[in-house]
Design a protein around this motif. Structure first.
Motif, PDB file in Angstrom:
ATOM      1  N   SER A  69       2.358   1.672  -3.317  1.00  0.00           N
ATOM      2  CA  SER A  69       1.344   2.111  -4.258  1.00  0.00           C
ATOM      3  C   SER A  69       1.134   3.619  -4.160  1.00  0.00           C
ATOM      4  N   HIS A  70       1.049   4.143  -2.942  1.00  0.00           N
ATOM      5  CA  HIS A  70       0.870   5.578  -2.774  1.00  0.00           C
ATOM      6  C   HIS A  70       2.093   6.333  -3.255  1.00  0.00           C
ATOM      7  N   GLN A  73       0.824  -1.191   0.000  1.00  0.00           N
ATOM      8  CA  GLN A  73       0.000   0.000   0.000  1.00  0.00           C
ATOM      9  C   GLN A  73       0.870   1.257   0.000  1.00  0.00           C
ATOM     10  N   ASP A  90       4.238   5.396  -5.528  1.00  0.00           N
ATOM     11  CA  ASP A  90       4.271   5.346  -6.988  1.00  0.00           C
ATOM     12  C   ASP A  90       3.251   6.301  -7.594  1.00  0.00           C
ATOM     13  N   GLU A  91       2.105   6.430  -6.933  1.00  0.00           N
ATOM     14  CA  GLU A  91       1.049   7.326  -7.415  1.00  0.00           C
ATOM     15  C   GLU A  91       1.517   8.783  -7.390  1.00  0.00           C
TER      16      GLU A  91
END
Length: 201
Positions: free
Chosen positions: A22-23, A19, A25-26
């Motif tokens: 993911s953040h 998670q 990378d976002e």
């Protein structure tokens, strides 16, 4: 039993790590797209001379604490108003909703706006606008505040990621017409996330 607990612990840590990645990378994708926009002569607010010297924005380190889950309340029957800008232009907006959230255990509230012009277009019909100021302005960040782009939520909650806060075009030139964040959106804390003050070439 110890083996099962160990496996569960590993799985939990893996999920949390995924998670976080993911953040991260976002946000990195957001930063990459913003830098690409400023290098694109068709979209950049920079002069041709400054485009050639532009090497990328100065960003704060990505900080999970500034990605908040906020309670969203729709404002019913809002009255259109003319938002002040840095020029004589006064575009029509309305107060679309209010968000309440916490940072470091303290509650804060902001107003989210919708542009009457943009909502008539297919591309931006669900676009919401969050302009704000905070206690980094004029020192670490642009003195006129920063913006965050949002979309109309499907529930009474919305994610606000200050790591995606960016400068108005007025931070880069003296001819753009930029909405001025209303006083109600002044945060009494330092938002140490997103784009920092403009680099001098």
């Amino acid at each position: 039993m110890k083996i099962i607990l160990a496996i569960l612990l590993i799985l939990t840590n893996t999920i949390v790590f995924a998670q976080e990645q993911s953040h991260s990378d976002e946000v990195k994708e957001f930063q990459k797209e913003l830098n690409a926009e400023f290098k694109n002569p068709d979209k950049s607010p920079l002069s041709k001379k400054r485009q050639k010297k532009f090497t990328g924005h100065n960003f704060y380190p990505i900080n999970e604490a500034f990605r908040v889950e906020a309670k969203f309340t729709r404002i019913l029957d809002p009255l259109p108003f003319q938002m002040k800008t840095t020029t004589n232009r006064t575009p029509t907006y309305e107060k679309y909703g209010e968000v309440v959230f916490e940072i470091e255990g303290k509650p804060y509230k902001l107003t989210i706006y919708q542009s009457h012009r943009l909502r008539k277009t297919e591309e931006f019909k669900d676009y919401l606008f969050l302009p704000f100021t905070d206690q980094t302005n004029g020192e670490e960040t642009y003195g006129g505040g920063r913006y965050i782009d949002l979309k109309i939520p499907n529930s009474n909650h919305i994610t606000i990621d200050f790591n995606k806060a960016y400068n108005p075009y007025c931070a880069y030139n003296n001819y753009s017409s930029c909405p001025i964040p209303p006083k109600e959106n002044d945060l009494q804390l330092k938002i140490e996330a997103g784009v920092k003050a403009v680099k001098t070439p």
